[in-house]
Enzyme design. Structure first.
Site, PDB file in Angstrom:
ATOM      1  N   ASP A 154       9.565 -15.469  -6.661  1.00  0.00           N
ATOM      2  CA  ASP A 154       8.352 -14.853  -6.108  1.00  0.00           C
ATOM      3  C   ASP A 154       8.438 -14.843  -4.590  1.00  0.00           C
ATOM      4  O   ASP A 154       8.808 -15.853  -3.971  1.00  0.00           O
ATOM      5  CB  ASP A 154       7.114 -15.627  -6.556  1.00  0.00           C
ATOM      6  CG  ASP A 154       5.822 -14.964  -6.091  1.00  0.00           C
ATOM      7  OD1 ASP A 154       5.411 -13.970  -6.715  1.00  0.00           O
ATOM      8  OD2 ASP A 154       5.238 -15.433  -5.104  1.00  0.00           O
ATOM      9  N   ASN A 162       2.441  -6.907   3.493  1.00  0.00           N
ATOM     10  CA  ASN A 162       1.839  -5.583   3.303  1.00  0.00           C
ATOM     11  C   ASN A 162       0.676  -5.343   4.269  1.00  0.00           C
ATOM     12  O   ASN A 162       0.537  -4.261   4.842  1.00  0.00           O
ATOM     13  CB  ASN A 162       1.346  -5.430   1.858  1.00  0.00           C
ATOM     14  CG  ASN A 162       2.470  -5.092   0.893  1.00  0.00           C
ATOM     15  OD1 ASN A 162       3.445  -4.439   1.263  1.00  0.00           O
ATOM     16  ND2 ASN A 162       2.339  -5.537  -0.343  1.00  0.00           N
ATOM     17  N   ASP A 171       7.714  -2.126   0.636  1.00  0.00           N
ATOM     18  CA  ASP A 171       8.640  -1.564  -0.351  1.00  0.00           C
ATOM     19  C   ASP A 171      10.090  -1.803   0.059  1.00  0.00           C
ATOM     20  O   ASP A 171      10.946  -2.127  -0.778  1.00  0.00           O
ATOM     21  CB  ASP A 171       8.392  -0.065  -0.509  1.00  0.00           C
ATOM     22  CG  ASP A 171       7.092   0.237  -1.243  1.00  0.00           C
ATOM     23  OD1 ASP A 171       6.514  -0.701  -1.832  1.00  0.00           O
ATOM     24  OD2 ASP A 171       6.659   1.411  -1.212  1.00  0.00           O
ATOM     25  N   GLU A 197       5.601  -8.612  -6.947  1.00  0.00           N
ATOM     26  CA  GLU A 197       6.665  -9.162  -6.103  1.00  0.00           C
ATOM     27  C   GLU A 197       7.422 -10.292  -6.802  1.00  0.00           C
ATOM     28  O   GLU A 197       8.052 -11.124  -6.150  1.00  0.00           O
ATOM     29  CB  GLU A 197       6.081  -9.671  -4.781  1.00  0.00           C
ATOM     30  CG  GLU A 197       5.118 -10.842  -4.911  1.00  0.00           C
ATOM     31  CD  GLU A 197       3.673 -10.413  -5.061  1.00  0.00           C
ATOM     32  OE1 GLU A 197       2.783 -11.221  -4.740  1.00  0.00           O
ATOM     33  OE2 GLU A 197       3.428  -9.280  -5.506  1.00  0.00           O
TER      34      GLU A 197
END
Length: 308
Positions: A154, A162, A171, A197
């Site tokens: 993770d 983000n 991305d 993620e």
């Protein structure tokens, strides 16, 4: 109604209208074996009839149409029928180059469609569908190997990435992390996107120590990557929960083994997160440990209890 001898009545013809009897609709069909083939067998000196050649062309056209709609199984059936017709009408079969190219094209499109169905569109790693299917197969195969390791990975603080740098940068981070995770995997190993993620590293045929080393090496590659080359001020790390099952344990209770191992990896991921992040957590003698540089941390949160 006419009366016969001894009072027996002769029934009159049924005059009720039954128009459907004379107007039945027959569905068009394409014969898989043309009558001309039978004639050819009875008269081998005769040349191939033109209508049989037309039937071959019809099968090819239908195959192309079905392939354009993604109906590859039906397309193969028509191509196979065309090939059978050609092989029985000529000695040896003369297969046109166009027909060969059509078969090759259909095979490629089928392979590409299958590959797309098991890949994540953003990262090009395998998707959850492939992970679930392949884990079941690997579990069944591990009876002869050292075992099977599953690492749940993770990204740490990815929401902040983000929020700070935008989703386009996010991305690109996901794509680069996958590239780093896929390096140095053992034979048969792979990376799959688990969701969001989170990713899963599947490490078949390895013992516990090797699995820990592989997971720690992957974590270190992510940490040491020059993330500022993507955008100034960017830093990315990952936390990993590693669950290893020896061959004897894996082979037992096969249908539930993958689910059980993923639950254990998830619980150990929680341990890594709660113990400071940027770490690999694994079980040794029933107790949680951190690998590599994180091993020196004092407090190690025990994993959440999972049903076995």
């Amino acid at each position: 109604m006419a009366v016969l001898g001894r009072g027996v009545a002769k029934p009159e013809p049924d005059q009720r209208e039954t128009p459907w009897r004379d107007h039945r609709v027959s569905e068009p069909t394409i014969p898989l074996r043309h009558p001309a083939i039978t004639d050819r067998a009875e008269n081998p000196d005769a040349g191939p009839p033109a209508d049989a050649a037309n039937l071959v062309s019809l099968h090819e056209s239908i195959a192309a149409l079905l392939a354009s709609r993604g109906q590859y199984r039906q397309a193969y059936q028509h191509l196979r029928s065309a090939l059978d017709l050609m092989s029985e009408l000529s000695e040896p079969p003369q297969i046109p180059e166009q027909f060969r190219r059509e078969v090759d094209r259909l095979r490629r499109e089928h392979a590409e469609a299958h590959e797309q169905s098991i890949r994540d569109s953003l990262t090009a790693s395998y998707n959850r569908r492939y992970l679930d299917q392949r884990l079941v197969d690997l579990v069944a195969e591990q009876g002869r190997a050292d075992g099977l390791a599953v690492a749940l990975v993770d990204l740490d603080w990815f929401k902040q990435v983000n929020d700070t740098f935008g989703h386009l940068v996010g991305d690109r981070v996901l794509q680069r992390v996958v590239e780093l995770l896929q390096q140095g995997l053992p034979e048969g190993g792979f990376c799959a996107r688990y969701g969001g993620e989170e990713f899963v590293l599947v490490l078949p045929g390895v013992d516990r120590l090797t699995a820990v080393d592989l997971a720690e090496a992957a974590r270190a590659r992510v940490e040491s990557y020059a993330w500022s080359s993507l955008v100034l001020g960017l830093r990315v790390t990952v936390s990993v929960g590693l669950a290893h099952e020896p061959a004897v344990r894996v082979a037992d209770d096969t249908p539930r083994a993958p689910e059980r191992q993923l639950r254990e990896a998830d619980a150990l991921l929680y341990t890594a997160k709660q113990s400071g992040r940027n770490a690999v957590a694994y079980l040794l003698d029933g107790k949680a440990h951190l690998a590599g540089a994180a091993a020196g941390r004092r407090a190690v949160t025990e994993p959440r209890t999972t049903a076995r």
